[in-house]
Design a protein around this motif. Structure first.
Motif, PDB file in Angstrom:
ATOM      1  N   SER A   1       0.865  -1.186   0.000  1.00  0.00           N
ATOM      2  CA  SER A   1       0.000   0.000   0.000  1.00  0.00           C
ATOM      3  C   SER A   1       0.900   1.233   0.000  1.00  0.00           C
ATOM      4  O   SER A   1       1.862   1.302   0.774  1.00  0.00           O
ATOM      5  CB  SER A   1      -0.909   0.004   1.229  1.00  0.00           C
ATOM      6  OG  SER A   1      -1.779  -1.101   1.196  1.00  0.00           O
TER       7      SER A   1
ATOM      8  N   GLN B   1       1.045   5.567  -0.058  1.00  0.00           N
ATOM      9  CA  GLN B   1       0.395   6.877   0.040  1.00  0.00           C
ATOM     10  C   GLN B   1       1.463   7.947  -0.116  1.00  0.00           C
ATOM     11  O   GLN B   1       2.426   7.987   0.645  1.00  0.00           O
ATOM     12  CB  GLN B   1      -0.327   7.054   1.372  1.00  0.00           C
ATOM     13  CG  GLN B   1      -1.072   8.385   1.463  1.00  0.00           C
ATOM     14  CD  GLN B   1      -1.784   8.569   2.792  1.00  0.00           C
ATOM     15  OE1 GLN B   1      -1.297   8.132   3.826  1.00  0.00           O
ATOM     16  NE2 GLN B   1      -2.936   9.203   2.769  1.00  0.00           N
TER      17      GLN B   1
ATOM     18  N   TYR C   1      -0.882  13.806   0.476  1.00  0.00           N
ATOM     19  CA  TYR C   1      -2.236  13.670   0.990  1.00  0.00           C
ATOM     20  C   TYR C   1      -3.134  12.907   0.018  1.00  0.00           C
ATOM     21  O   TYR C   1      -4.361  12.952   0.108  1.00  0.00           O
ATOM     22  CB  TYR C   1      -2.836  15.053   1.282  1.00  0.00           C
ATOM     23  CG  TYR C   1      -2.149  15.760   2.421  1.00  0.00           C
ATOM     24  CD1 TYR C   1      -2.499  15.503   3.730  1.00  0.00           C
ATOM     25  CD2 TYR C   1      -1.107  16.659   2.186  1.00  0.00           C
ATOM     26  CE1 TYR C   1      -1.854  16.139   4.782  1.00  0.00           C
ATOM     27  CE2 TYR C   1      -0.448  17.296   3.227  1.00  0.00           C
ATOM     28  CZ  TYR C   1      -0.837  17.030   4.524  1.00  0.00           C
ATOM     29  OH  TYR C   1      -0.191  17.644   5.568  1.00  0.00           O
ATOM     30  N   GLY C   2      -2.510  12.200  -0.923  1.00  0.00           N
ATOM     31  CA  GLY C   2      -3.280  11.437  -1.894  1.00  0.00           C
ATOM     32  C   GLY C   2      -3.904  10.196  -1.278  1.00  0.00           C
ATOM     33  O   GLY C   2      -3.681   9.848  -0.114  1.00  0.00           O
ATOM     34  N   GLN C   3      -4.686   9.507  -2.080  1.00  0.00           N
ATOM     35  CA  GLN C   3      -5.358   8.294  -1.641  1.00  0.00           C
ATOM     36  C   GLN C   3      -4.344   7.166  -1.491  1.00  0.00           C
ATOM     37  O   GLN C   3      -3.339   7.107  -2.194  1.00  0.00           O
ATOM     38  CB  GLN C   3      -6.434   7.878  -2.650  1.00  0.00           C
ATOM     39  CG  GLN C   3      -7.602   8.846  -2.760  1.00  0.00           C
ATOM     40  CD  GLN C   3      -8.430   8.878  -1.487  1.00  0.00           C
ATOM     41  OE1 GLN C   3      -8.671   7.846  -0.848  1.00  0.00           O
ATOM     42  NE2 GLN C   3      -8.878  10.067  -1.111  1.00  0.00           N
ATOM     43  N   MET C   4      -4.632   6.257  -0.559  1.00  0.00           N
ATOM     44  CA  MET C   4      -3.808   5.072  -0.402  1.00  0.00           C
ATOM     45  C   MET C   4      -4.053   4.146  -1.591  1.00  0.00           C
ATOM     46  O   MET C   4      -5.189   3.811  -1.902  1.00  0.00           O
ATOM     47  CB  MET C   4      -4.170   4.357   0.909  1.00  0.00           C
ATOM     48  CG  MET C   4      -3.288   3.166   1.229  1.00  0.00           C
ATOM     49  SD  MET C   4      -1.662   3.666   1.830  1.00  0.00           S
ATOM     50  CE  MET C   4      -2.090   4.264   3.482  1.00  0.00           C
ATOM     51  N   GLU C   5      -2.978   3.761  -2.291  1.00  0.00           N
ATOM     52  CA  GLU C   5      -3.089   2.891  -3.451  1.00  0.00           C
ATOM     53  C   GLU C   5      -2.444   1.545  -3.153  1.00  0.00           C
ATOM     54  O   GLU C   5      -1.448   1.463  -2.434  1.00  0.00           O
ATOM     55  CB  GLU C   5      -2.383   3.509  -4.659  1.00  0.00           C
ATOM     56  CG  GLU C   5      -2.985   4.805  -5.148  1.00  0.00           C
ATOM     57  CD  GLU C   5      -2.258   5.328  -6.376  1.00  0.00           C
ATOM     58  OE1 GLU C   5      -1.904   4.499  -7.233  1.00  0.00           O
ATOM     59  OE2 GLU C   5      -2.035   6.543  -6.448  1.00  0.00           O
ATOM     60  N   THR C   6      -3.022   0.488  -3.736  1.00  0.00           N
ATOM     61  CA  THR C   6      -2.423  -0.844  -3.653  1.00  0.00           C
ATOM     62  C   THR C   6      -1.704  -1.114  -4.955  1.00  0.00           C
ATOM     63  O   THR C   6      -2.297  -1.038  -6.038  1.00  0.00           O
ATOM     64  CB  THR C   6      -3.498  -1.912  -3.408  1.00  0.00           C
ATOM     65  OG1 THR C   6      -4.182  -1.626  -2.179  1.00  0.00           O
ATOM     66  CG2 THR C   6      -2.867  -3.296  -3.310  1.00  0.00           C
TER      67      THR C   6
ATOM     68  N   THR D   1       2.901  -1.192   4.305  1.00  0.00           N
ATOM     69  CA  THR D   1       2.342   0.114   3.955  1.00  0.00           C
ATOM     70  C   THR D   1       3.468   1.142   3.923  1.00  0.00           C
ATOM     71  O   THR D   1       4.259   1.227   4.860  1.00  0.00           O
ATOM     72  CB  THR D   1       1.275   0.543   4.974  1.00  0.00           C
ATOM     73  OG1 THR D   1       0.187  -0.388   4.937  1.00  0.00           O
ATOM     74  CG2 THR D   1       0.744   1.930   4.648  1.00  0.00           C
TER      75      THR D   1
ATOM     76  N   ARG E   1       4.380   5.211   3.494  1.00  0.00           N
ATOM     77  CA  ARG E   1       3.823   6.574   3.519  1.00  0.00           C
ATOM     78  C   ARG E   1       4.963   7.566   3.290  1.00  0.00           C
ATOM     79  O   ARG E   1       6.015   7.475   3.920  1.00  0.00           O
ATOM     80  CB  ARG E   1       3.148   6.875   4.859  1.00  0.00           C
ATOM     81  CG  ARG E   1       1.881   6.077   5.113  1.00  0.00           C
ATOM     82  CD  ARG E   1       1.189   6.551   6.387  1.00  0.00           C
ATOM     83  NE  ARG E   1      -0.070   5.874   6.612  1.00  0.00           N
ATOM     84  CZ  ARG E   1      -0.194   4.726   7.272  1.00  0.00           C
ATOM     85  NH1 ARG E   1       0.884   4.150   7.770  1.00  0.00           N
ATOM     86  NH2 ARG E   1      -1.367   4.166   7.442  1.00  0.00           N
TER      87      ARG E   1
ATOM     88  N   GLN F   1       5.621  11.785   2.993  1.00  0.00           N
ATOM     89  CA  GLN F   1       5.060  13.127   3.134  1.00  0.00           C
ATOM     90  C   GLN F   1       6.190  14.144   3.045  1.00  0.00           C
ATOM     91  O   GLN F   1       7.071  14.166   3.908  1.00  0.00           O
ATOM     92  CB  GLN F   1       4.336  13.271   4.477  1.00  0.00           C
ATOM     93  CG  GLN F   1       3.692  14.643   4.684  1.00  0.00           C
ATOM     94  CD  GLN F   1       2.590  14.913   3.673  1.00  0.00           C
ATOM     95  OE1 GLN F   1       1.671  14.137   3.557  1.00  0.00           O
ATOM     96  NE2 GLN F   1       2.697  16.005   2.961  1.00  0.00           N
TER      97      GLN F   1
END
Length: 435
Positions: A86, A88, A91-96, A134, A136, A138
Protein backbone atom coordinates in the motif's frame (compact mmCIF):
# COMPACT_ATOMS: atom_id res chain seq x y z
CA UNK A 1 27.78 -61.27 -44.58
CA UNK A 2 28.11 -61.83 -40.86
CA UNK A 3 30.25 -58.74 -40.55
CA UNK A 4 27.56 -56.68 -42.28
CA UNK A 5 24.91 -58.00 -39.90
CA UNK A 6 27.14 -57.21 -36.90
CA UNK A 7 27.68 -53.64 -38.09
CA UNK A 8 23.95 -53.18 -38.59
CA UNK A 9 23.26 -54.54 -35.10
CA UNK A 10 25.79 -52.18 -33.56
CA UNK A 11 24.20 -49.28 -35.44
CA UNK A 12 20.76 -50.19 -34.15
CA UNK A 13 22.11 -50.38 -30.57
CA UNK A 14 23.80 -46.97 -30.90
CA UNK A 15 20.60 -45.39 -32.22
CA UNK A 16 18.59 -47.01 -29.43
CA UNK A 17 21.03 -45.84 -26.77
CA UNK A 18 21.07 -42.31 -28.21
CA UNK A 19 17.26 -42.22 -28.26
CA UNK A 20 17.18 -43.47 -24.67
CA UNK A 21 19.65 -40.83 -23.53
CA UNK A 22 17.70 -38.10 -25.31
CA UNK A 23 14.51 -39.25 -23.62
CA UNK A 24 16.06 -39.01 -20.13
CA UNK A 25 15.05 -35.87 -18.14
CA UNK A 26 17.79 -33.29 -17.51
CA UNK A 27 18.20 -31.18 -14.38
CA UNK A 28 17.22 -27.51 -14.56
CA UNK A 29 17.53 -24.87 -11.83
CA UNK A 30 14.63 -22.51 -11.05
CA UNK A 31 15.42 -19.54 -8.78
CA UNK A 32 12.03 -18.33 -7.52
CA UNK A 33 12.47 -15.01 -5.70
CA UNK A 34 15.80 -16.17 -4.30
CA UNK A 35 14.64 -19.73 -3.51
CA UNK A 36 16.55 -22.37 -5.48
CA UNK A 37 14.49 -25.26 -6.92
CA UNK A 38 15.99 -28.23 -8.82
CA UNK A 39 13.70 -29.92 -11.40
CA UNK A 40 14.24 -32.79 -13.85
CA UNK A 41 12.53 -32.26 -17.21
CA UNK A 42 12.46 -33.06 -20.89
CA UNK A 43 10.57 -29.86 -21.72
CA UNK A 44 11.93 -27.53 -24.37
CA UNK A 45 10.37 -24.18 -23.32
CA UNK A 46 10.34 -22.10 -20.12
CA UNK A 47 6.54 -22.22 -19.79
CA UNK A 48 6.54 -26.01 -20.10
CA UNK A 49 9.19 -26.35 -17.38
CA UNK A 50 7.29 -24.09 -14.95
CA UNK A 51 4.00 -25.86 -15.69
CA UNK A 52 5.61 -29.25 -15.01
CA UNK A 53 7.08 -27.94 -11.75
CA UNK A 54 3.68 -26.61 -10.66
CA UNK A 55 4.92 -23.02 -10.44
CA UNK A 56 2.29 -20.33 -11.08
CA UNK A 57 3.29 -16.99 -12.59
CA UNK A 58 1.27 -13.80 -12.06
CA UNK A 59 1.10 -10.97 -14.59
CA UNK A 60 3.29 -8.67 -12.47
CA UNK A 61 6.01 -11.31 -12.01
CA UNK A 62 9.17 -11.16 -14.14
CA UNK A 63 10.62 -14.33 -15.67
CA UNK A 64 14.05 -14.62 -17.33
CA UNK A 65 14.17 -15.91 -20.02
CA UNK A 66 10.63 -15.05 -21.17
CA UNK A 67 7.90 -17.67 -20.75
CA UNK A 68 7.76 -18.27 -24.52
CA UNK A 69 11.53 -18.73 -24.84
CA UNK A 70 13.40 -22.02 -25.15
CA UNK A 71 15.17 -23.45 -22.13
CA UNK A 72 18.48 -21.54 -21.92
CA UNK A 73 21.77 -23.42 -22.46
CA UNK A 74 22.86 -22.79 -18.88
CA UNK A 75 19.51 -24.35 -17.77
CA UNK A 76 18.70 -21.66 -15.18
CA UNK A 77 15.35 -19.83 -14.96
CA UNK A 78 14.97 -16.71 -12.75
CA UNK A 79 11.62 -15.55 -11.33
CA UNK A 80 11.23 -12.15 -9.63
CA UNK A 81 7.95 -12.04 -7.73
CA UNK A 82 5.98 -8.82 -7.41
CA UNK A 83 5.12 -7.77 -3.85
CA UNK A 84 1.75 -6.17 -3.08
CA UNK A 85 2.14 -3.01 -0.95
CA UNK A 86 0.00 0.00 0.00
CA UNK A 87 1.45 3.38 -1.02
CA UNK A 88 0.39 6.88 0.04
CA UNK A 89 2.22 9.90 -1.36
CA UNK A 90 1.47 13.25 0.29
CA UNK A 91 -2.24 13.67 0.99
CA UNK A 92 -3.28 11.44 -1.89
CA UNK A 93 -5.36 8.29 -1.64
CA UNK A 94 -3.81 5.07 -0.40
CA UNK A 95 -3.09 2.89 -3.45
CA UNK A 96 -2.42 -0.84 -3.65
CA UNK A 97 0.41 -1.59 -6.06
CA UNK A 98 2.42 -4.59 -7.23
CA UNK A 99 6.16 -3.97 -7.33
CA UNK A 100 9.39 -5.84 -7.87
CA UNK A 101 11.52 -3.09 -6.31
CA UNK A 102 13.86 -4.12 -3.50
CA UNK A 103 13.56 -1.19 -1.03
CA UNK A 104 11.13 1.57 -0.01
CA UNK A 105 13.42 4.14 -1.65
CA UNK A 106 13.37 2.20 -4.93
CA UNK A 107 9.54 2.10 -4.91
CA UNK A 108 9.34 5.88 -4.35
CA UNK A 109 11.86 6.52 -7.14
CA UNK A 110 9.75 4.35 -9.45
CA UNK A 111 6.84 6.74 -8.78
CA UNK A 112 8.96 9.84 -9.43
CA UNK A 113 9.66 10.71 -5.78
CA UNK A 114 13.22 11.71 -4.90
CA UNK A 115 13.36 11.77 -1.10
CA UNK A 116 14.88 14.96 0.26
CA UNK A 117 16.44 15.68 3.63
CA UNK A 118 13.69 16.32 6.18
CA UNK A 119 10.93 14.48 4.28
CA UNK A 120 8.92 11.98 6.30
CA UNK A 121 9.19 8.43 4.98
CA UNK A 122 7.83 5.39 6.80
CA UNK A 123 9.35 2.87 6.86
CA UNK A 124 12.84 4.25 6.12
CA UNK A 125 14.12 4.33 2.54
CA UNK A 126 16.44 1.37 3.15
CA UNK A 127 13.70 -0.96 4.42
CA UNK A 128 13.36 -4.10 2.25
CA UNK A 129 9.99 -4.52 0.54
CA UNK A 130 7.71 -7.22 1.98
CA UNK A 131 4.25 -8.18 0.80
CA UNK A 132 1.45 -6.38 2.66
CA UNK A 133 3.59 -3.50 3.96
CA UNK A 134 2.34 0.11 3.95
CA UNK A 135 4.57 2.94 2.68
CA UNK A 136 3.82 6.57 3.52
CA UNK A 137 5.71 9.54 2.10
CA UNK A 138 5.06 13.13 3.13
CA UNK A 139 7.29 15.97 1.89
CA UNK A 140 8.14 18.58 4.51
CA UNK A 141 8.24 22.19 3.30
CA UNK A 142 10.01 25.15 4.95
CA UNK A 143 7.99 28.32 5.55
CA UNK A 144 8.83 31.76 6.92
CA UNK A 145 6.01 32.61 9.31
CA UNK A 146 5.64 36.30 10.28
CA UNK A 147 3.15 37.09 13.06
CA UNK A 148 3.06 40.80 13.80
CA UNK A 149 6.65 41.80 14.58
CA UNK A 150 7.95 38.26 15.09
CA UNK A 151 9.21 35.86 12.45
CA UNK A 152 10.20 32.22 12.57
CA UNK A 153 11.05 29.42 10.20
CA UNK A 154 8.75 26.41 10.49
CA UNK A 155 8.63 23.02 8.79
CA UNK A 156 5.23 21.65 7.97
CA UNK A 157 3.33 18.94 6.16
CA UNK A 158 0.23 21.17 5.82
CA UNK A 159 -1.31 21.53 2.38
CA UNK A 160 -2.86 25.02 2.80
CA UNK A 161 -1.96 28.26 4.58
CA UNK A 162 -4.86 27.77 6.98
CA UNK A 163 -3.64 24.30 7.95
CA UNK A 164 -0.08 25.59 8.43
CA UNK A 165 -1.27 28.35 10.79
CA UNK A 166 -3.46 25.89 12.70
CA UNK A 167 -0.52 23.50 13.07
CA UNK A 168 1.60 26.39 14.43
CA UNK A 169 -1.24 27.20 16.89
CA UNK A 170 -1.88 30.64 15.39
CA UNK A 171 -5.46 31.80 15.91
CA UNK A 172 -6.81 34.04 13.14
CA UNK A 173 -9.61 36.57 13.71
CA UNK A 174 -11.74 38.40 11.16
CA UNK A 175 -9.64 41.55 11.70
CA UNK A 176 -6.36 39.85 10.81
CA UNK A 177 -4.72 40.25 7.43
CA UNK A 178 -3.20 37.03 6.09
CA UNK A 179 -1.00 36.89 2.99
CA UNK A 180 -1.27 34.65 1.01
CA UNK A 181 -4.95 33.78 1.46
CA UNK A 182 -5.90 31.04 3.92
CA UNK A 183 -6.95 28.79 1.04
CA UNK A 184 -3.64 29.18 -0.81
CA UNK A 185 -1.63 26.01 -1.37
CA UNK A 186 1.56 25.74 0.68
CA UNK A 187 4.84 25.58 -1.26
CA UNK A 188 8.45 25.30 -0.19
CA UNK A 189 10.07 28.66 0.71
CA UNK A 190 6.74 30.48 1.05
CA UNK A 191 6.40 33.46 3.43
CA UNK A 192 3.13 33.72 5.37
CA UNK A 193 2.38 36.99 7.14
CA UNK A 194 -0.35 37.79 9.65
CA UNK A 195 -0.92 41.50 10.43
CA UNK A 196 1.41 43.09 7.85
CA UNK A 197 4.60 44.56 9.33
CA UNK A 198 7.77 46.01 7.79
CA UNK A 199 10.21 45.79 10.74
CA UNK A 200 10.37 42.24 11.97
CA UNK A 201 12.59 40.32 14.37
CA UNK A 202 13.30 36.66 13.65
CA UNK A 203 15.02 34.10 15.88
CA UNK A 204 16.58 30.85 14.70
CA UNK A 205 17.87 28.14 17.01
CA UNK A 206 20.72 25.78 16.14
CA UNK A 207 21.99 22.74 18.02
CA UNK A 208 25.72 22.52 18.79
CA UNK A 209 26.88 18.87 18.96
CA UNK A 210 28.31 17.47 22.17
CA UNK A 211 31.57 15.51 22.43
CA UNK A 212 31.60 11.81 23.36
CA UNK A 213 34.33 11.09 25.93
CA UNK A 214 35.30 7.53 26.87
CA UNK A 215 36.90 6.92 30.29
CA UNK A 216 38.36 3.65 31.47
CA UNK A 217 36.76 2.23 34.61
CA UNK A 218 38.46 -0.56 36.54
CA UNK A 219 35.26 -1.35 38.47
CA UNK A 220 33.36 -2.39 35.30
CA UNK A 221 33.93 -5.72 33.59
CA UNK A 222 36.00 -5.57 30.42
CA UNK A 223 33.81 -5.24 27.32
CA UNK A 224 30.99 -3.42 29.14
CA UNK A 225 30.10 0.26 28.96
CA UNK A 226 28.02 2.62 31.07
CA UNK A 227 26.82 6.17 30.41
CA UNK A 228 27.89 8.21 33.43
CA UNK A 229 26.82 11.57 31.94
CA UNK A 230 24.29 12.10 29.17
CA UNK A 231 25.47 14.55 26.56
CA UNK A 232 23.49 17.73 26.05
CA UNK A 233 23.89 19.72 22.83
CA UNK A 234 24.35 23.44 23.04
CA UNK A 235 21.51 25.66 21.85
CA UNK A 236 22.55 28.74 19.89
CA UNK A 237 19.96 31.42 19.13
CA UNK A 238 20.59 33.86 16.30
CA UNK A 239 18.63 37.13 16.00
CA UNK A 240 17.82 38.56 12.55
CA UNK A 241 16.29 41.88 11.51
CA UNK A 242 13.94 41.45 8.54
CA UNK A 243 12.45 43.91 6.10
CA UNK A 244 9.09 42.75 4.75
CA UNK A 245 7.36 44.28 1.74
CA UNK A 246 3.99 43.01 0.54
CA UNK A 247 4.48 39.72 2.36
CA UNK A 248 7.98 39.13 0.92
CA UNK A 249 11.25 39.30 2.88
CA UNK A 250 13.46 41.76 1.03
CA UNK A 251 16.31 41.98 3.56
CA UNK A 252 17.60 39.71 6.31
CA UNK A 253 20.45 40.87 8.58
CA UNK A 254 22.02 38.97 11.49
CA UNK A 255 22.11 41.22 14.55
CA UNK A 256 22.99 38.99 17.52
CA UNK A 257 24.03 35.45 18.52
CA UNK A 258 23.25 34.12 22.00
CA UNK A 259 24.21 30.78 23.58
CA UNK A 260 21.01 29.68 25.33
CA UNK A 261 22.24 26.24 26.45
CA UNK A 262 25.90 25.34 26.98
CA UNK A 263 27.28 22.09 25.61
CA UNK A 264 27.73 19.20 28.05
CA UNK A 265 29.86 16.25 26.85
CA UNK A 266 28.61 12.68 26.96
CA UNK A 267 30.83 10.54 29.20
CA UNK A 268 30.91 6.78 28.69
CA UNK A 269 32.71 4.52 31.16
CA UNK A 270 34.51 1.64 29.46
CA UNK A 271 35.13 -1.40 31.66
CA UNK A 272 38.69 -2.70 32.03
CA UNK A 273 38.23 -5.12 34.93
CA UNK A 274 39.29 -8.67 34.05
CA UNK A 275 37.30 -11.31 35.92
CA UNK A 276 39.29 -13.80 37.98
CA UNK A 277 38.98 -17.50 37.19
CA UNK A 278 36.76 -18.00 40.23
CA UNK A 279 34.49 -15.10 39.28
CA UNK A 280 34.22 -16.43 35.72
CA UNK A 281 33.23 -19.87 37.02
CA UNK A 282 30.61 -18.29 39.32
CA UNK A 283 29.15 -16.19 36.50
CA UNK A 284 29.00 -19.25 34.24
CA UNK A 285 27.19 -21.20 36.97
CA UNK A 286 24.73 -18.37 37.49
CA UNK A 287 24.08 -17.86 33.77
CA UNK A 288 20.63 -18.98 32.53
CA UNK A 289 20.48 -22.29 30.69
CA UNK A 290 18.17 -20.90 27.99
CA UNK A 291 19.65 -19.21 24.93
CA UNK A 292 19.17 -15.46 25.36
CA UNK A 293 20.04 -12.72 22.88
CA UNK A 294 22.31 -10.59 25.06
CA UNK A 295 23.09 -8.19 22.24
CA UNK A 296 19.79 -6.32 22.52
CA UNK A 297 17.87 -4.99 25.54
CA UNK A 298 14.60 -5.30 23.61
CA UNK A 299 12.48 -8.36 24.40
CA UNK A 300 10.70 -10.51 21.83
CA UNK A 301 7.31 -9.45 23.22
CA UNK A 302 7.72 -6.19 21.30
CA UNK A 303 4.58 -5.26 19.39
CA UNK A 304 6.61 -2.96 17.11
CA UNK A 305 10.13 -4.04 16.20
CA UNK A 306 12.90 -1.45 16.35
CA UNK A 307 15.12 -1.51 13.24
CA UNK A 308 18.45 -1.09 15.02
CA UNK A 309 19.38 -1.02 18.70
CA UNK A 310 20.52 2.54 19.55
CA UNK A 311 23.93 2.81 21.21
CA UNK A 312 25.43 5.51 23.42
CA UNK A 313 28.31 6.06 20.99
CA UNK A 314 26.13 6.47 17.88
CA UNK A 315 27.31 9.38 15.73
CA UNK A 316 24.49 11.93 15.55
CA UNK A 317 24.07 14.51 12.79
CA UNK A 318 23.17 17.69 14.65
CA UNK A 319 23.47 19.80 11.48
CA UNK A 320 20.43 17.98 10.06
CA UNK A 321 18.34 18.14 13.25
CA UNK A 322 14.73 18.93 12.31
CA UNK A 323 12.95 21.41 14.59
CA UNK A 324 9.30 20.59 15.33
CA UNK A 325 6.59 22.19 17.41
CA UNK A 326 4.77 19.33 19.12
CA UNK A 327 1.97 18.82 21.60
CA UNK A 328 3.45 17.06 24.62
CA UNK A 329 1.61 14.89 27.15
CA UNK A 330 2.93 12.68 29.95
CA UNK A 331 2.56 9.09 31.14
CA UNK A 332 4.20 6.71 33.63
CA UNK A 333 5.60 3.19 33.82
CA UNK A 334 3.02 2.27 36.46
CA UNK A 335 2.06 -1.40 35.98
CA UNK A 336 -1.54 -0.63 36.98
CA UNK A 337 -1.95 1.75 34.03
CA UNK A 338 -0.66 -0.47 31.22
CA UNK A 339 -0.30 -4.00 29.87
CA UNK A 340 2.39 -6.15 31.52
CA UNK A 341 4.35 -9.21 30.36
CA UNK A 342 5.17 -11.72 33.10
CA UNK A 343 4.76 -8.85 35.56
CA UNK A 344 7.16 -6.59 33.64
CA UNK A 345 6.23 -3.28 31.98
CA UNK A 346 7.51 -2.99 28.41
CA UNK A 347 7.40 -0.24 25.82
CA UNK A 348 5.80 -1.13 22.48
CA UNK A 349 9.35 -1.67 21.17
CA UNK A 350 10.01 -4.30 23.87
CA UNK A 351 12.22 -2.28 26.25
CA UNK A 352 11.73 -3.06 29.94
CA UNK A 353 10.75 0.12 31.86
CA UNK A 354 9.50 -1.59 35.03
CA UNK A 355 12.25 0.02 37.12
CA UNK A 356 13.33 2.96 34.97
CA UNK A 357 12.11 5.73 32.70
CA UNK A 358 15.51 6.09 31.03
CA UNK A 359 17.50 4.43 28.27
CA UNK A 360 21.26 5.08 28.35
CA UNK A 361 20.44 8.02 30.63
CA UNK A 362 17.91 9.56 28.20
CA UNK A 363 14.22 10.12 28.98
CA UNK A 364 11.93 7.69 27.09
CA UNK A 365 9.14 9.17 24.96
CA UNK A 366 6.28 7.73 22.91
CA UNK A 367 5.96 9.00 19.33
CA UNK A 368 4.22 8.46 16.02
CA UNK A 369 6.83 6.39 14.08
CA UNK A 370 5.60 7.98 10.83
CA UNK A 371 6.95 11.31 12.15
CA UNK A 372 9.80 10.18 14.45
CA UNK A 373 11.22 6.68 13.80
CA UNK A 374 11.69 4.46 16.85
CA UNK A 375 15.24 4.59 18.19
CA UNK A 376 15.71 8.27 17.20
CA UNK A 377 17.35 10.70 19.63
CA UNK A 378 15.36 13.87 20.33
CA UNK A 379 16.36 17.07 22.11
CA UNK A 380 13.44 18.56 24.08
CA UNK A 381 13.73 22.16 25.16
CA UNK A 382 13.52 22.20 28.94
CA UNK A 383 14.12 18.42 29.29
CA UNK A 384 17.33 17.68 27.41
CA UNK A 385 18.01 14.49 25.46
CA UNK A 386 15.27 11.90 25.06
CA UNK A 387 14.80 8.79 22.92
CA UNK A 388 11.78 7.49 21.00
CA UNK A 389 11.16 3.92 22.22
CA UNK A 390 7.39 3.78 22.60
CA UNK A 391 4.15 4.42 20.71
CA UNK A 392 0.50 4.89 21.64
CA UNK A 393 -2.92 4.75 20.01
CA UNK A 394 -3.45 8.47 20.72
CA UNK A 395 0.06 9.51 19.66
CA UNK A 396 -0.47 10.53 16.05
CA UNK A 397 1.25 13.28 14.06
CA UNK A 398 3.18 15.99 15.95
CA UNK A 399 2.36 14.63 19.42
CA UNK A 400 4.80 13.08 21.94
CA UNK A 401 4.21 11.41 25.31
CA UNK A 402 6.98 11.89 27.92
CA UNK A 403 7.52 9.16 30.53
CA UNK A 404 7.45 10.49 34.11
CA UNK A 405 8.49 8.98 37.45
CA UNK A 406 5.10 9.34 39.13
CA UNK A 407 1.45 9.73 38.20
CA UNK A 408 1.33 13.03 40.12
CA UNK A 409 4.20 14.38 38.03
CA UNK A 410 2.43 13.33 34.82
CA UNK A 411 -0.86 14.96 35.90
CA UNK A 412 0.96 18.17 36.87
CA UNK A 413 2.70 18.28 33.48
CA UNK A 414 -0.64 18.06 31.69
CA UNK A 415 -0.61 18.97 28.00
CA UNK A 416 1.53 21.74 26.51
CA UNK A 417 3.30 22.81 23.31
CA UNK A 418 7.05 22.13 23.22
CA UNK A 419 9.83 22.68 20.72
CA UNK A 420 11.89 19.61 19.93
CA UNK A 421 14.74 18.72 17.57
CA UNK A 422 14.74 15.31 15.87
CA UNK A 423 18.39 14.28 15.47
CA UNK A 424 19.16 11.65 12.79
CA UNK A 425 22.12 9.31 12.89
CA UNK A 426 24.87 10.23 10.42
CA UNK A 427 24.45 7.07 8.32
CA UNK A 428 20.66 7.63 8.13
CA UNK A 429 21.25 11.06 6.60
CA UNK A 430 23.73 9.60 4.10
CA UNK A 431 21.22 6.90 3.21
CA UNK A 432 18.55 9.50 2.52
CA UNK A 433 20.94 11.56 0.41
CA UNK A 434 21.87 8.53 -1.64
CA UNK A 435 18.24 7.69 -2.23
Amino acid sequence: MMIRRFVLSVGVIVVAVSAYVMMQPEKITIIDNGVKIEHDTQADSVIEVLTEAGITIDEADYVTPALSADVPPERVIHIERAQTVSLQIGYGQMETIDTRERTVGDVLLRYGVSVREGDDVYPSVRTPITSGMTIRYQPVVALDLIIGDDASKVYTMASTVEEALREARIEISDKDTVVPALTAEVRDGMTITVNMSRDVVQYENRLIPFEIIEEEDATLAAGTTEVSQVGVPGLERTRYALTVENGTITNRTETDVEMVQTVRPQIIKVGTKVATEREAEFEAAEAPTETVDSTSPFREEAEIKIEETPRADDVLDFTSAKQLLVEATAYTNNAEDTVTYDGRVLTRSGYDVTDTILYEGMRIIAVDPAVIPLGTRVYIEGFGMAIALDTGSAIKGNIIDIMMDTKEEAVTFGRKPLTIWVIPKQEEKEGTDNA
